[in-house]
Design a protein around this motif. Structure first.
Motif, PDB file in Angstrom:
ATOM      1  N   LEU A 177      38.227  31.987  49.690  1.00 49.19           N
ATOM      2  CA  LEU A 177      39.817  31.700  48.466  1.00 49.19           C
ATOM      3  C   LEU A 177      39.162  29.691  48.267  1.00 49.19           C
ATOM      4  O   LEU A 177      39.121  29.896  47.109  1.00 49.19           O
ATOM      5  CB  LEU A 177      40.918  31.566  49.347  1.00 49.19           C
ATOM      6  N   HIS A 178      38.883  29.257  49.427  1.00 48.84           N
ATOM      7  CA  HIS A 178      38.292  28.358  49.540  1.00 48.84           C
ATOM      8  C   HIS A 178      37.629  28.186  48.993  1.00 48.84           C
ATOM      9  O   HIS A 178      36.998  27.599  48.466  1.00 48.84           O
ATOM     10  CB  HIS A 178      37.740  26.531  51.039  1.00 48.84           C
ATOM     11  N   GLY A 179      36.004  28.309  49.059  1.00 51.28           N
ATOM     12  CA  GLY A 179      34.923  28.673  48.087  1.00 51.28           C
ATOM     13  C   GLY A 179      35.001  28.891  46.817  1.00 51.28           C
ATOM     14  O   GLY A 179      35.078  27.979  45.856  1.00 51.28           O
ATOM     15  N   ALA A 180      35.683  29.685  46.539  1.00 50.20           N
ATOM     16  CA  ALA A 180      35.875  30.201  45.540  1.00 50.20           C
ATOM     17  C   ALA A 180      37.080  28.806  44.502  1.00 50.20           C
ATOM     18  O   ALA A 180      36.569  28.376  43.454  1.00 50.20           O
ATOM     19  CB  ALA A 180      37.172  31.210  45.219  1.00 50.20           C
ATOM     20  N   ASN A 181      37.674  28.349  45.147  1.00 51.92           N
ATOM     21  CA  ASN A 181      38.130  26.859  44.202  1.00 51.92           C
ATOM     22  C   ASN A 181      37.304  25.795  44.204  1.00 51.92           C
ATOM     23  O   ASN A 181      37.434  25.851  42.911  1.00 51.92           O
ATOM     24  CB  ASN A 181      39.545  26.738  45.220  1.00 51.92           C
ATOM     25  N   ALA A 182      36.601  25.518  45.193  1.00 50.76           N
ATOM     26  CA  ALA A 182      35.436  24.651  44.828  1.00 50.76           C
ATOM     27  C   ALA A 182      34.770  25.174  43.720  1.00 50.76           C
ATOM     28  O   ALA A 182      34.517  24.029  43.021  1.00 50.76           O
ATOM     29  CB  ALA A 182      34.660  24.573  46.942  1.00 50.76           C
ATOM     30  N   LEU A 183      34.714  26.413  43.928  1.00 48.78           N
ATOM     31  CA  LEU A 183      33.884  26.569  42.339  1.00 48.78           C
ATOM     32  C   LEU A 183      34.199  26.912  41.118  1.00 48.78           C
ATOM     33  O   LEU A 183      33.970  26.610  40.110  1.00 48.78           O
ATOM     34  CB  LEU A 183      32.764  28.132  42.845  1.00 48.78           C
ATOM     35  N   GLY A 184      35.696  26.183  41.281  1.00 51.90           N
ATOM     36  CA  GLY A 184      36.590  26.390  40.351  1.00 51.90           C
ATOM     37  C   GLY A 184      36.761  27.040  39.075  1.00 51.90           C
ATOM     38  O   GLY A 184      37.201  27.264  38.335  1.00 51.90           O
ATOM     39  N   ILE A 185      37.316  28.324  40.062  1.00 45.22           N
ATOM     40  CA  ILE A 185      37.677  29.167  39.183  1.00 45.22           C
ATOM     41  C   ILE A 185      38.455  29.576  39.281  1.00 45.22           C
ATOM     42  O   ILE A 185      39.670  28.301  39.920  1.00 45.22           O
ATOM     43  CB  ILE A 185      37.414  30.693  39.991  1.00 45.22           C
ATOM     44  N   SER A 186      38.802  30.201  38.149  1.00 51.11           N
ATOM     45  CA  SER A 186      41.019  30.263  37.897  1.00 51.11           C
ATOM     46  C   SER A 186      41.344  30.968  38.510  1.00 51.11           C
ATOM     47  O   SER A 186      40.868  31.450  39.727  1.00 51.11           O
ATOM     48  CB  SER A 186      41.167  30.557  36.224  1.00 51.11           C
ATOM     49  N   GLN A 187      43.442  30.627  39.082  1.00 54.29           N
ATOM     50  CA  GLN A 187      43.673  31.858  39.701  1.00 54.29           C
ATOM     51  C   GLN A 187      44.104  33.041  39.720  1.00 54.29           C
ATOM     52  O   GLN A 187      43.351  33.662  40.590  1.00 54.29           O
ATOM     53  CB  GLN A 187      45.626  31.151  39.430  1.00 54.29           C
ATOM     54  N   ALA A 188      43.484  33.728  38.543  1.00 54.55           N
ATOM     55  CA  ALA A 188      43.302  34.430  38.222  1.00 54.55           C
ATOM     56  C   ALA A 188      42.557  35.076  38.386  1.00 54.55           C
ATOM     57  O   ALA A 188      42.246  36.160  39.581  1.00 54.55           O
ATOM     58  CB  ALA A 188      43.754  35.019  36.845  1.00 54.55           C
ATOM     59  N   GLY A 189      41.566  34.560  38.267  1.00 55.92           N
ATOM     60  CA  GLY A 189      39.901  34.590  38.791  1.00 55.92           C
ATOM     61  C   GLY A 189      39.631  34.957  39.930  1.00 55.92           C
ATOM     62  O   GLY A 189      38.900  35.940  41.246  1.00 55.92           O
ATOM     63  N   LEU A 190      40.014  34.026  40.851  1.00 52.34           N
ATOM     64  CA  LEU A 190      40.506  33.989  42.657  1.00 52.34           C
ATOM     65  C   LEU A 190      40.732  35.831  42.913  1.00 52.34           C
ATOM     66  O   LEU A 190      40.659  36.464  43.538  1.00 52.34           O
ATOM     67  CB  LEU A 190      41.305  33.106  42.933  1.00 52.34           C
ATOM     68  N   ILE A 191      42.220  36.054  42.447  1.00 54.40           N
ATOM     69  CA  ILE A 191      42.554  37.256  42.513  1.00 54.40           C
ATOM     70  C   ILE A 191      42.702  38.451  42.508  1.00 54.40           C
ATOM     71  O   ILE A 191      42.085  39.513  43.187  1.00 54.40           O
ATOM     72  CB  ILE A 191      44.030  36.582  42.023  1.00 54.40           C
ATOM     73  N   PHE A 192      41.751  38.037  40.845  1.00 50.02           N
ATOM     74  CA  PHE A 192      41.048  40.029  41.014  1.00 50.02           C
ATOM     75  C   PHE A 192      39.362  39.792  41.380  1.00 50.02           C
ATOM     76  O   PHE A 192      38.825  40.609  41.435  1.00 50.02           O
ATOM     77  CB  PHE A 192      40.760  39.890  38.535  1.00 50.02           C
ATOM     78  N   ASN A 193      39.021  38.614  41.173  1.00 53.76           N
ATOM     79  CA  ASN A 193      37.377  38.753  41.381  1.00 53.76           C
ATOM     80  C   ASN A 193      37.185  38.778  43.213  1.00 53.76           C
ATOM     81  O   ASN A 193      35.608  38.762  44.017  1.00 53.76           O
ATOM     82  CB  ASN A 193      36.423  37.754  40.923  1.00 53.76           C
ATOM     83  N   VAL A 194      37.708  38.050  43.944  1.00 49.31           N
ATOM     84  CA  VAL A 194      37.995  37.124  44.926  1.00 49.31           C
ATOM     85  C   VAL A 194      38.409  38.459  46.350  1.00 49.31           C
ATOM     86  O   VAL A 194      38.228  38.785  47.064  1.00 49.31           O
ATOM     87  CB  VAL A 194      37.357  35.777  45.295  1.00 49.31           C
ATOM     88  N   ALA A 195      40.195  37.540  45.639  1.00 51.23           N
ATOM     89  CA  ALA A 195      40.899  38.696  46.520  1.00 51.23           C
ATOM     90  C   ALA A 195      41.016  39.693  47.293  1.00 51.23           C
ATOM     91  O   ALA A 195      40.986  40.152  47.997  1.00 51.23           O
ATOM     92  CB  ALA A 195      42.378  37.357  46.489  1.00 51.23           C
ATOM     93  N   ILE A 196      41.499  40.268  45.800  1.00 52.55           N
ATOM     94  CA  ILE A 196      41.606  41.714  46.161  1.00 52.55           C
ATOM     95  C   ILE A 196      40.402  42.554  46.080  1.00 52.55           C
ATOM     96  O   ILE A 196      40.685  43.337  47.780  1.00 52.55           O
ATOM     97  CB  ILE A 196      42.107  42.063  44.447  1.00 52.55           C
TER      98      ILE A 196
END
Lengths: 288, 276
Positions: A177-196
């Motif tokens: 999650l931190h990595g995704a945040n650092a890349l500047g992905i949107s919250q929705a992108g983080l949920i659908f492409n990383v967390a789920i």
């Protein structure tokens, strides 16, 4: 010193034996139940034969007709419908709790869902019979229907889906999650492409667990689904699921009728075992 | 090691202990065997439990298998007492029967349904799916929801017998298990028709549940009319013996038809006998 040493190893032995007997007991009970089911359904399997359980004119055990197929189909339909409703809602609510809600609300929400899981099924059934069914009846009589069964089951398995999804999302490594945040992905992108995707196996496991519960649920469905043995043509047709069939008739069944009910119990058990095996396999592959 | 040895010894002892206990119980108990109607069996079992409490040296064994089995077991002596949920037939008049309670079934509708009565033929047509709208029997334009009982229930059996139907002829929209479920289903659906034990229906209708009992051939469906024998959709619950009962069987039958078991009779939704 040496004496306490001896005692310790003794204690270990006792513990090992106790734990082993507990494990043997757990497996043994399962095997005994399976054996018992096979033994009780054997007379029907032998005299009626497997084929007639899917080819007879209907389910009228006292008139010698033993078709279980409509009830198998109804059982699948009700469980599938419940999962189609509860699955997305449960996962969405878990995502909301983990990623959007303020901690206080998220915690309250989780407690409410856990509370929902604790409501006895007969209470769900009573509510369904006195509130849900009359509402559907005003719109599409008779009200007691496949739809009512699906909705009640959806309410009942929703906590299972929501809580397992919540746990699965919580277990996603923070670095992702931190990595995704650092890349500047949107919250929705983080949920659908990383967390789920990372929580995938946990989510699927939860849904299979919920399906097993929906298949095995008895009282609530019995009270709202109408219990007419037929293949439903629409959501508003009454249906009878396998568990309800056993609960309705077992107390008064004798000889072949009784044995035929055990066959439906055996069918249900094999279904759930198959599902559990599938869950194990899927989970293993996704982990690997 | 000592532990396992002890276990082995205990294991060898177990069968011996079990045999000892068995001999004990066999010697201690005088046994009374009842077989027959599944309608009566739960009531007989409850009465049996109370009877055992008052007579600690007696064991009452209740087995089901239908009224016919009850009658034939009583005749052959396989059972001390047979149970039959019907009057004895002409060819069974050599046996003695004792009524311990009555069973009555009433048709129920939602309170807001304007239909006041139905003929036997109308009931048959509704239950077999020939009439599907209330306007055909003098009601509103609304679909009829037929509520039927699950296979094996005594109320279903009585209902089918009276209207001379087979369960496979009936086209239900809802199938229910117990009486309460039937009452709740009808109370929640203004277009529903169902049938339940009169005892429960009368009690619930009197306590604000929105249902009403339909009269049958002009005779009101009430506990009173079941008790005095005028309500047609009813039957006696009989205990049957081969000869005039004696000893233990006589004591049990007297107990089962006494006031001491009226609460048990009512708990099973049957109607207790009228006594002077």
């Amino acid at each position: 010193m040496s004496r306490s040493h001896v005692n310790k190893s003794h204690a270990d032995d006792i513990l090992r034996i106790a734990l082993m007997s507990a494990a043997v007991l757990a497996v043994g009970v399962l095997l005994l139940i399976l054996l018992f089911l096979v033994r009780e359904s054997w007379p029907a399997l032998q005299r009626i034969g497997l084929y007639r359980f899917v080819s007879d004119a209907g389910w009228h055990p006292l008139e010698g007709a033993f078709n279980l197929a409509p009830m198998l189909i109804a059982t699948f339909a009700a469980a599938l419908g419940a999962i189609l409703i509860a699955g997305p809602i449960g996962i969405a609510s878990a995502v909301f709790g983990r990623f959007y809600a303020p901690p206080v609300i998220a915690e309250t929400f989780r407690r409410m869902v856990a509370l929902l899981a604790g409501i006895p099924s007969v209470v769900f059934g009573l509510w369904g019979l006195t509130v849900l069914v009359p509402i559907i009846a005003k719109w599409q009589p008779p009200g007691a229907s496949l739809l009512a069964g699906m909705l009640i089951l959806a309410f009942m398995v929703l906590p299972t889906v929501a809580l397992t999804a919540d746990a699965a999302l919580k277990a996603v490594p923070k670095q992702y999650l931190h990595g995704a945040n650092a890349l500047g992905i949107s919250q929705a992108g983080l949920i659908f492409n990383v967390a789920i995707p990372a929580a995938r196996s946990g989510l699927i496991g939860g849904i299979l667990l919920a399906t097993a519960r929906a298949l095995g649920e008895t009282m609530a469905v019995l009270m709202v689904a109408g219990n007419v043995v037929q293949v439903p043509n629409s959501l508003f047709d009454p249906v009878r699921v396998l568990t309800a069939n056993i609960a309705l008739e077992m107390a008064y069944a004798t000889t072949e009728h009784r044995s035929a009910l055990f066959v439906s119990g055996l069918a249900l058990m094999l279904l759930v075992v198959g599902l559990a095996a599938m869950a194990g396999k899927l989970g293993g592959r996704l982990h690997g | 090691m000592k532990f396992t040895a002890l276990l082995k010894k205990a294991g060898m002892l177990l069968p011996a202990v079990a045999i000892l206990f068995q001999i004990n119980t066999v010697q201690a108990a005088e046994k009374l065997v009842l077989t027959g109607a599944s309608t009566i069996a739960p009531l007989a079992a409850e009465i049996g439990k109370r009877f055992e409490k008052q007579n600690p040296d007696v064991r009452v064994d209740v087995q089901t298998g239908g009224s016919s089995r009850g009658v034939s077991d009583a005749r052959s002596g396989l059972a001390d007492i047979g149970m039959a949920s019907r009057k004895l037939k002409a060819e069974e008049s050599d046996l003695k029967s004792f009524t311990i309670a009555l069973d009555g079934v009433g048709l129920i509708l939602h309170k807001d349904n304007p239909v006041k009565s139905l003929t036997d033929q109308q009931v048959i047509d509704i239950y077999t799916g020939k009439i599907t709208n209330w306007k055909d029997v003098g009601g509103k334009d609304a679909r009829i929801t037929v509520v039927n009982k699950a296979e094996g229930r005594s109320t279903l059996e009585l209902f089918l017998n009276y209207y001379k139907l087979k369960n496979s002829d009936i086209k239900p929209q809802v199938v229910i298990g117990d009486n309460q479920q039937g009452i709740k289903t009808v109370a929640g659906n203004t277009g529903a028709i169902g049938y339940v034990s009169i005892g429960t229906a009368e009690f619930d209708a009197g306590n604000g549940v929105p249902i009403k009992l339909l009269p049958l051939n002009g005779i009101a469906a009430s506990v009173e009319n079941v008790r005095n024998g005028s309500f047609p959709l009813s039957r006696p619950l009989n205990l049957v013996t081969k000869t005039a009962p004696q000893g233990l069987a006589k004591r049990f039958i007297e107990f089962a038809s006494s006031k001491n078991v009226d609460d048990l009779v009512e708990a099973q939704y049957f109607v207790p006998l009228s006594r002077k």
